[in-house]
Design a protein around this motif. Structure first.
Motif, PDB file in Angstrom:
ATOM      1  N   ARG A 103      21.764  38.053 -69.468  1.00 31.54           N
ATOM      2  CA  ARG A 103      21.426  39.146 -69.012  1.00 31.54           C
ATOM      3  C   ARG A 103      22.698  40.690 -70.219  1.00 31.54           C
ATOM      4  O   ARG A 103      22.802  41.087 -69.514  1.00 31.54           O
ATOM      5  CB  ARG A 103      21.220  39.423 -68.036  1.00 31.54           C
ATOM      6  N   GLY A 104      23.499  39.522 -70.834  1.00 30.52           N
ATOM      7  CA  GLY A 104      24.529  40.612 -71.383  1.00 30.52           C
ATOM      8  C   GLY A 104      23.782  41.211 -72.399  1.00 30.52           C
ATOM      9  O   GLY A 104      22.309  40.826 -73.022  1.00 30.52           O
ATOM     10  N   THR A 105      24.125  41.958 -73.121  1.00 31.13           N
ATOM     11  CA  THR A 105      24.178  42.989 -73.946  1.00 31.13           C
ATOM     12  C   THR A 105      24.540  42.464 -75.471  1.00 31.13           C
ATOM     13  O   THR A 105      24.130  42.557 -76.811  1.00 31.13           O
ATOM     14  CB  THR A 105      24.121  44.661 -74.221  1.00 31.13           C
ATOM     15  N   VAL A 106      25.374  41.902 -75.144  1.00 32.17           N
ATOM     16  CA  VAL A 106      25.847  41.098 -76.556  1.00 32.17           C
ATOM     17  C   VAL A 106      26.135  39.774 -76.453  1.00 32.17           C
ATOM     18  O   VAL A 106      25.782  38.976 -75.466  1.00 32.17           O
ATOM     19  CB  VAL A 106      27.600  40.757 -76.250  1.00 32.17           C
ATOM     20  N   LYS A 107      24.864  39.622 -77.617  1.00 33.64           N
ATOM     21  CA  LYS A 107      24.850  37.936 -77.685  1.00 33.64           C
ATOM     22  C   LYS A 107      25.449  36.971 -79.275  1.00 33.64           C
ATOM     23  O   LYS A 107      25.240  38.194 -80.017  1.00 33.64           O
ATOM     24  CB  LYS A 107      23.161  37.570 -78.285  1.00 33.64           C
ATOM     25  N   PRO A 108      24.987  35.752 -78.907  1.00 36.10           N
ATOM     26  CA  PRO A 108      25.816  35.133 -80.477  1.00 36.10           C
ATOM     27  C   PRO A 108      25.614  35.570 -81.286  1.00 36.10           C
ATOM     28  O   PRO A 108      23.785  36.124 -81.037  1.00 36.10           O
ATOM     29  CB  PRO A 108      25.403  33.958 -80.188  1.00 36.10           C
ATOM     30  N   GLU A 125      28.440  39.869 -71.921  1.00 41.18           N
ATOM     31  CA  GLU A 125      27.869  38.817 -71.820  1.00 41.18           C
ATOM     32  C   GLU A 125      27.332  38.317 -71.149  1.00 41.18           C
ATOM     33  O   GLU A 125      26.989  37.372 -70.726  1.00 41.18           O
ATOM     34  CB  GLU A 125      28.594  38.015 -72.850  1.00 41.18           C
ATOM     35  N   VAL A 126      27.755  39.237 -69.219  1.00 30.90           N
ATOM     36  CA  VAL A 126      27.139  38.402 -68.632  1.00 30.90           C
ATOM     37  C   VAL A 126      25.720  38.849 -67.764  1.00 30.90           C
ATOM     38  O   VAL A 126      24.565  38.681 -67.686  1.00 30.90           O
ATOM     39  CB  VAL A 126      27.973  38.394 -67.145  1.00 30.90           C
ATOM     40  N   ASP A 127      26.001  41.032 -67.443  1.00 31.73           N
ATOM     41  CA  ASP A 127      24.954  41.246 -66.626  1.00 31.73           C
ATOM     42  C   ASP A 127      24.659  42.485 -67.042  1.00 31.73           C
ATOM     43  O   ASP A 127      24.337  43.751 -66.194  1.00 31.73           O
ATOM     44  CB  ASP A 127      25.160  40.948 -65.095  1.00 31.73           C
ATOM     45  N   LEU A 128      25.467  42.921 -68.004  1.00 35.41           N
ATOM     46  CA  LEU A 128      24.735  44.177 -68.697  1.00 35.41           C
ATOM     47  C   LEU A 128      23.582  45.327 -68.301  1.00 35.41           C
ATOM     48  O   LEU A 128      23.659  46.145 -68.559  1.00 35.41           O
ATOM     49  CB  LEU A 128      26.300  44.889 -69.852  1.00 35.41           C
ATOM     50  N   LEU A 129      23.313  44.321 -68.803  1.00 38.65           N
ATOM     51  CA  LEU A 129      21.821  44.788 -68.944  1.00 38.65           C
ATOM     52  C   LEU A 129      21.096  45.557 -67.342  1.00 38.65           C
ATOM     53  O   LEU A 129      20.295  46.477 -66.961  1.00 38.65           O
ATOM     54  CB  LEU A 129      20.458  44.106 -69.736  1.00 38.65           C
ATOM     55  N   ASP A 130      21.713  44.355 -65.971  1.00 42.91           N
ATOM     56  CA  ASP A 130      20.863  45.124 -65.530  1.00 42.91           C
ATOM     57  C   ASP A 130      21.658  45.930 -64.399  1.00 42.91           C
ATOM     58  O   ASP A 130      21.359  47.197 -63.736  1.00 42.91           O
ATOM     59  CB  ASP A 130      21.352  43.748 -64.378  1.00 42.91           C
ATOM     60  N   ILE A 131      23.473  46.079 -64.696  1.00 44.24           N
ATOM     61  CA  ILE A 131      24.244  47.656 -64.664  1.00 44.24           C
ATOM     62  C   ILE A 131      23.744  48.519 -65.703  1.00 44.24           C
ATOM     63  O   ILE A 131      23.384  49.335 -64.274  1.00 44.24           O
ATOM     64  CB  ILE A 131      25.711  47.002 -64.815  1.00 44.24           C
ATOM     65  N   ARG A 132      23.448  48.038 -66.381  1.00 42.36           N
ATOM     66  CA  ARG A 132      22.478  49.576 -67.126  1.00 42.36           C
ATOM     67  C   ARG A 132      21.321  50.084 -66.639  1.00 42.36           C
ATOM     68  O   ARG A 132      21.094  51.457 -66.198  1.00 42.36           O
ATOM     69  CB  ARG A 132      22.317  48.865 -68.934  1.00 42.36           C
ATOM     70  N   ALA A 133      20.658  49.375 -66.429  1.00 39.62           N
ATOM     71  CA  ALA A 133      19.492  49.374 -65.619  1.00 39.62           C
ATOM     72  C   ALA A 133      19.140  50.248 -63.545  1.00 39.62           C
ATOM     73  O   ALA A 133      19.176  51.030 -63.330  1.00 39.62           O
ATOM     74  CB  ALA A 133      18.090  48.391 -64.665  1.00 39.62           C
ATOM     75  N   GLU A 134      20.941  49.166 -63.220  1.00 39.45           N
ATOM     76  CA  GLU A 134      21.255  49.460 -61.746  1.00 39.45           C
ATOM     77  C   GLU A 134      21.839  51.592 -61.797  1.00 39.45           C
ATOM     78  O   GLU A 134      20.943  52.011 -60.706  1.00 39.45           O
ATOM     79  CB  GLU A 134      22.032  49.137 -61.439  1.00 39.45           C
ATOM     80  N   PHE A 135      22.296  51.330 -63.094  1.00 38.74           N
ATOM     81  CA  PHE A 135      23.250  52.890 -62.673  1.00 38.74           C
ATOM     82  C   PHE A 135      22.197  53.957 -63.649  1.00 38.74           C
ATOM     83  O   PHE A 135      22.296  54.920 -62.587  1.00 38.74           O
ATOM     84  CB  PHE A 135      24.062  52.778 -64.044  1.00 38.74           C
ATOM     85  N   ARG A 136      21.215  53.810 -64.596  1.00 38.42           N
ATOM     86  CA  ARG A 136      19.859  55.012 -64.246  1.00 38.42           C
ATOM     87  C   ARG A 136      19.312  55.158 -62.685  1.00 38.42           C
ATOM     88  O   ARG A 136      18.913  56.321 -62.787  1.00 38.42           O
ATOM     89  CB  ARG A 136      19.155  53.952 -65.126  1.00 38.42           C
ATOM     90  N   LYS A 137      19.268  53.701 -62.744  1.00 36.41           N
ATOM     91  CA  LYS A 137      18.584  53.779 -60.642  1.00 36.41           C
ATOM     92  C   LYS A 137      18.727  54.964 -60.006  1.00 36.41           C
ATOM     93  O   LYS A 137      18.820  55.825 -59.322  1.00 36.41           O
ATOM     94  CB  LYS A 137      17.939  52.748 -60.522  1.00 36.41           C
ATOM     95  N   MET A 138      20.260  54.157 -59.980  1.00 34.20           N
ATOM     96  CA  MET A 138      21.377  54.935 -58.779  1.00 34.20           C
ATOM     97  C   MET A 138      21.678  56.210 -58.916  1.00 34.20           C
ATOM     98  O   MET A 138      22.033  57.587 -58.388  1.00 34.20           O
ATOM     99  CB  MET A 138      22.159  54.221 -58.683  1.00 34.20           C
ATOM    100  N   LEU A 171      28.082  50.526 -78.581  1.00 31.90           N
ATOM    101  CA  LEU A 171      27.945  49.484 -79.117  1.00 31.90           C
ATOM    102  C   LEU A 171      27.302  48.309 -77.912  1.00 31.90           C
ATOM    103  O   LEU A 171      26.811  47.559 -78.169  1.00 31.90           O
ATOM    104  CB  LEU A 171      28.665  48.805 -80.311  1.00 31.90           C
ATOM    105  N   LEU A 172      28.847  48.273 -77.108  1.00 30.80           N
ATOM    106  CA  LEU A 172      28.527  46.928 -76.077  1.00 30.80           C
ATOM    107  C   LEU A 172      27.607  47.711 -74.784  1.00 30.80           C
ATOM    108  O   LEU A 172      26.753  46.444 -74.411  1.00 30.80           O
ATOM    109  CB  LEU A 172      30.051  47.176 -75.321  1.00 30.80           C
ATOM    110  N   CYS A 173      27.738  48.849 -74.675  1.00 31.50           N
ATOM    111  CA  CYS A 173      26.552  49.235 -74.029  1.00 31.50           C
ATOM    112  C   CYS A 173      25.203  48.344 -73.843  1.00 31.50           C
ATOM    113  O   CYS A 173      24.251  48.655 -73.846  1.00 31.50           O
ATOM    114  CB  CYS A 173      26.477  50.657 -73.748  1.00 31.50           C
ATOM    115  N   GLY A 174      24.659  48.760 -75.874  1.00 30.18           N
ATOM    116  CA  GLY A 174      23.584  48.158 -76.408  1.00 30.18           C
ATOM    117  C   GLY A 174      21.987  49.132 -76.478  1.00 30.18           C
ATOM    118  O   GLY A 174      20.812  48.162 -76.382  1.00 30.18           O
ATOM    119  N   GLY A 175      22.529  50.094 -76.006  1.00 24.23           N
ATOM    120  CA  GLY A 175      20.509  51.182 -75.354  1.00 24.23           C
ATOM    121  C   GLY A 175      21.121  51.831 -75.072  1.00 24.23           C
ATOM    122  O   GLY A 175      22.256  52.020 -73.546  1.00 24.23           O
TER     123      GLY A 175
END
Length: 317
Positions: free
Chosen positions: A4-9, A274-287, A310-314
Motif C-alpha cells: 500500500r506504499g506509493t514507492v515500489k521496487p 513503502e508502507v501505507d501512503l496510498l491509504d494515508i492519501r485516501a484518508e487525507f482526502r476523506k477527512m 513524487l513520494l506522494c505519487g498522485g
C-alpha cells in the motif's frame, strides 16, 4: 498493508548503472538535482541501499556524504532520509529526539504509538548496536511522570493478540471509572489498558465505552489528561482505530496554518512511502476535503516540493 506504499521496487534495476548516473549528476560544476530526485524516488529503499554499496565500490566514495556536500536545506534532509534504511531512520529520529536540546516528545509519541511490536523490538536492538545505549534507559532519563510510564509500556512491545471477549466490558468500565466517573483521574488505568491491549480489542472497548459514558474515548482523554500523556494516549487510540488516518491527521497538522512542520512532513512521507501512503492519501482526502498532493504543493517549493510530490505519487483531487 503490504503493497500500500506509493514507492515500489524499480523493474530492471541495476545498482551499478544507477550509481553511475548519480555520480555523473554530481560531477564537475553544478549538480543535476532533477536527476537525483527522480532516480531516488523511483527506487525502493532496499534498492537505494544497493546503489549506496555500488557507488562505494565503483567510485571509492560514500554516496550519502557526496549527496550532503552537493545538496542543501530541507531537500538535503529529505534525500538523506530516503537513503537511510527504515529501521535505522526510526532509530536516528528517536536518538535525535532524546539527545538534542530538550526532548522532542512528538517524535517519541509518533514512532512508539504507531509501530508494530516487531518493529519496536528491532528498533531497540539496532539502537543498542548503533549507540551502545539502552533505548528505554535513554527515554526514561529524558521524560517524566505518566508520559514516561506510557512510553515504557509501549517500549515493552508486548501488546496482547486478538480480542478478549471477557474483558471488553470490564475494560470499558475501568476506563470510565478511572476518568469521567470520578473526581480526578486514575492515569494508571488508561496506561495499562491502552498500552497493552490489541488494536482490534481496543476498538471494541471504545464502542462499549461510548455506550457506557455517552462520550468518545478521545473526548474523555482530552478532558481527563494533560500534556505528553494526553498526546501519547490520543496517538494510541487513533492508531488503534486506523494508522493511516492517524498519519493523515498528522500530515494535515504539519501543513496547515502559517509555516510548515517540515520535520514531521519529511518523517511521515519517508517512513510511510513503502508502507501505507496510498491509504494515508485516501484518508487525507476523506477527512479534509482536499488532497495531500495539493496541500504539499501549496506549502513546499523547489526540489524539496518535487521530491515530496513524487513520494506522494498522485493527486486525489
Amino acid at each position: 498493508m503490504a503493497g500500500r506504499g506509493t514507492v515500489k521496487p524499480h523493474g530492471g534495476f541495476n545498482a551499478n548503472d544507477d550509481a553511475g548516473v548519480l555520480y555523473k549528476a554530481m560531477k564537475g560544476f553544478g549538480t543535476d538535482e532533477d536527476v537525483i530526485l527522480k532516480l531516488l524516488t523511483a527506487r525502493s529503499n532496499a534498492q537505494r541501499q544497493q546503489i549506496k554499496a555500488a557507488f562505494k565500490t565503483l567510485h571509492g566514495k560514500d554516496l550519502v556524504d557526496n549527496l550532503k556536500s552537493e545538496l542543501g536545506g530541507k531537500f538535503e534532509t529529505l534525500i538523506v532520509a530516503l537513503m537511510t534504511s527504515p529501521i535505522m531512520y526510526d532509530v536516528t529520529c528517536l536518538r535525535d529526539a532524546i539527545k538534542g536540546a530538550g526532548t522532542d516528545e512528538k517524535v517519541l509519541t509518533e514512532i512508539l504509538a504507531s509501530r508494530s511490536a516487531n518493529e519496536v523490538n528491532e528498533i531497540k536492538s539496532v539502537y543498542k548496536r548503533e549507540y551502545d545505549d539502552d533505548l528505554e534507559k535513554d527515554v526514561t532519563s529524558d521524560t517524566e511522570g505518566h508520559f514516561k510510564r506510557m512510553l515504557v509500556v509501549l517500549l515493552q512491545a508486548s501488546r496482547e493478540q486478538g480480542i478478549q471477549e471477557g474483558l471488553i466490558q470490564s475494560d470499558a468500565q475501568a476506563l470510565f471509572a478511572a476518568g469521567e466517573q470520578k473526581y480526578g483521574t486514575d492515569e494508571g488505568q488508561f496506561i495499562t489498558i491502552l498500552g497493552n491491549r490489541s488494536a482490534a480489542h481496543l476498538r471494541r472497548v471504545f464502542e462499549e465505552y461510548r455506550k457506557l459514558s455517552g462520550y468518545e474515548i478521545e473526548e474523555s482523554i482530552q478532558r481527563e489528561t494533560l500534556g505528553g500523556l494526553r498526546d501519547v494516549l490520543l496517538a494510541v487510540v487513533k492508531c488503534a482505530r486506523s494508522v493511516p488516518a492517524y498519519f493523515a491527521e498528522s500530515l494535515y497538522n504539519a501543513l496547515k496554518g502559517t509555516g510548515t512542520d517540515d520535520q514531521t512532513l519529511i518523517r511521515i512521507m519517508v517512513s510511510r512511502s513503502e508502507v501505507d501512503l496510498l491509504d494515508i492519501r485516501a484518508e487525507f482526502r476523506k477527512m479534509f476535503a482536499t488532497s495531500l498532493h495539493k496541500s504539499i504543493q501549496g506549502d513546499a517549493s523547489g526540489d524539496y516540493c518535487k521530491t515530496l510530490l513524487l513520494l506522494c505519487g498522485g493527486d486525489d483531487a
